[in-house]
Structure formats: C-alpha cells, structure tokens
Design a protein around this motif. Structure first.
Motif, mmCIF file in Angstrom:
data_model
loop_
_atom_site.group_PDB
_atom_site.id
_atom_site.type_symbol
_atom_site.label_atom_id
_atom_site.label_comp_id
_atom_site.label_asym_id
_atom_site.label_seq_id
_atom_site.Cartn_x
_atom_site.Cartn_y
_atom_site.Cartn_z
ATOM 1 N N SER A 72 -3.452 10.576 6.577
ATOM 2 C CA SER A 72 -2.811 10.038 5.406
ATOM 3 C C SER A 72 -4.066 9.565 4.487
ATOM 4 O O SER A 72 -5.237 9.208 5.368
ATOM 5 N N SER A 73 -4.065 9.569 3.326
ATOM 6 C CA SER A 73 -4.952 8.283 2.533
ATOM 7 C C SER A 73 -4.103 7.241 2.367
ATOM 8 O O SER A 73 -2.875 7.193 2.410
ATOM 9 N N VAL A 74 -4.865 5.948 2.138
ATOM 10 C CA VAL A 74 -3.863 4.814 1.881
ATOM 11 C C VAL A 74 -4.772 4.140 0.724
ATOM 12 O O VAL A 74 -5.830 3.783 0.700
ATOM 13 N N VAL A 100 0.880 -1.214 -0.102
ATOM 14 C CA VAL A 100 -0.215 -0.187 0.066
ATOM 15 C C VAL A 100 0.888 1.081 -0.053
ATOM 16 O O VAL A 100 2.088 1.023 0.256
ATOM 17 N N GLU A 101 0.235 2.392 -0.366
ATOM 18 C CA GLU A 101 0.978 3.615 -0.337
ATOM 19 C C GLU A 101 0.125 4.584 0.616
ATOM 20 O O GLU A 101 -1.130 4.856 0.449
ATOM 21 N N LEU A 102 0.815 4.899 1.475
ATOM 22 C CA LEU A 102 0.292 6.263 2.539
ATOM 23 C C LEU A 102 0.647 7.677 1.731
ATOM 24 O O LEU A 102 1.820 7.924 1.404
ATOM 25 N N ILE A 103 -0.430 8.362 1.641
ATOM 26 C CA ILE A 103 -0.346 9.718 1.023
ATOM 27 C C ILE A 103 -0.772 10.711 1.641
ATOM 28 O O ILE A 103 -1.895 10.627 2.277
ATOM 29 N N VAL A 104 0.242 11.582 1.887
ATOM 30 C CA VAL A 104 -0.065 12.474 2.896
ATOM 31 C C VAL A 104 0.089 13.801 2.014
ATOM 32 O O VAL A 104 0.980 14.443 1.467
ATOM 33 N N LYS A 105 -1.205 14.582 1.951
ATOM 34 C CA LYS A 105 -1.397 15.824 1.210
ATOM 35 C C LYS A 105 -1.350 17.104 2.046
ATOM 36 O O LYS A 105 -1.893 17.011 3.167
ATOM 37 N N PRO A 106 -0.433 18.107 1.457
ATOM 38 C CA PRO A 106 -0.707 19.322 2.471
ATOM 39 C C PRO A 106 -1.935 19.760 2.593
ATOM 40 O O PRO A 106 -2.777 19.615 1.740
ATOM 41 N N GLU A 107 -2.063 20.442 3.540
ATOM 42 C CA GLU A 107 -3.431 21.242 4.185
ATOM 43 C C GLU A 107 -3.682 22.421 2.866
ATOM 44 O O GLU A 107 -2.692 22.915 2.256
#
Length: 180
Positions: free
Chosen positions: A105-107, A67-74
C-alpha cells in the motif's frame, strides 16, 4: 500550561509502549529498550510516507496523528483503490521487517503526524545487542503473518473452493522451496 507539550509527547509514547500489538510479548523494560532504536519523524498533512511497490525497509508506530493506507489495483486489473484509516497508537509496515517484500500500500498522512520508525539496520543492531528482545519481536511478527495467512486462506475458500485455496498454498510453498 508549562510542560504540557512534553507531557503529551511522553503520554503518546507511553501509548505506543503499552498498546502496540508488536511489542506485547516484551516486558516493560524490553519495550523501553526497543523504543530506543526507533527514530521519531514528523510528517505534514498530505505527505506520503511511502508508496505501494516501494521496497519494505521498516515499520512505523504512530505516536500522534492519523494515516490512510491506500491499496491501488494492479495496472492489468480493473478496480478501485481501497483505503484503510489508522491512528495512534497503531503501527504499519511491520511485515517488511522480517521479510523481503515490497509495500502493498501507499501511506498518506491525513493529519500532521509524529511517527517512530524502526528500520532494518535498527533491527540488526537490536539483534546484536539484545537478541532476546529481537527474537520476541520476530515471534510476534511471525504470529501476525500466520494469522493474516489464515484469514486470507479462509476468505479465498469462500470465494473459490477449499481445494483451490489449499492448492494455492501448497503450490506457493513448493515454489518458495525451489527458490531457496
């Protein structure tokens, strides 16, 4: 070969039992009991498990897949998204078990995945039926959270100053105390 699928599934589940850092304080029997409360779920490549900002409802152990954990900036901050990749037998989402926090994060599944979900209602049942296992599990969660706090504080010291980093910790402690 006959039964090779069953063998691989048992082996993958065994990898989670023996290698999960969140189950390390449990005996083999306790780990086995803990996993009885988990729910096996299948996800397809490209499917999202949850999104950044969602309420945290539980954690996942990766039995098979990546899986990929995706952290987007606010939205109010400029920047690019950061990605982190994890695969079996790792886990993610654990801090949502003990704390009322939103997902950071999104996964997204990078491959077809088999995950074992452990959710808040499962933890409540575990607490009633096996309080010793529940306490050991929460002790591990607290230990991981404290280590993360220490790492983040040290990084903040490097980027600002020791005084700023510690002031922020004390201010947040004061704010949390006033909320309760």
């Amino acid at each position: 070969m006959f039964g090779s699928d069953r063998f691989n599934k048992a082996k993958n589940r065994g990898d989670v039992v023996f290698n999960s850092r969140f189950l390390k304080n449990l005996t083999l029997l306790e780990r086995s009991e803990f996993l009885q409360y988990c729910h096996r779920r299948q996800y397809k490549e490209g499917e999202y498990i949850y999104y950044q900002g969602d309420p945290g409802t539980g954690m996942y152990f990766i039995e098979e897949g990546k899986v990929e954990l995706i952290v987007k900036p606010e939205p109010e901050h400029e920047g690019t998204a950061h990605s982190y990749f994890i695969e079996a037998p790792e886990s993610f989402g654990a801090l949502s078990m003990g704390y009322e926090i939103r997902r950071i994060s999104s996964v997204k599944c990078l491959t077809d995945c088999t995950l074992m979900g452990f959710f808040k209602p499962d933890f409540e049942t575990l607490k009633k039926r096996h309080p010793v296992i529940a306490v050991k599990f929460m002790e591990t969660l607290a230990e991981v959270a404290m280590k993360q706090l220490e790492i983040v504080t040290n990084e903040l010291k490097k980027k600002s100053s020791t005084e700023d980093a510690l002031s922020l910790r004390f201010e947040t402690y004061k704010d949390l105390r006033e909320e309760t």
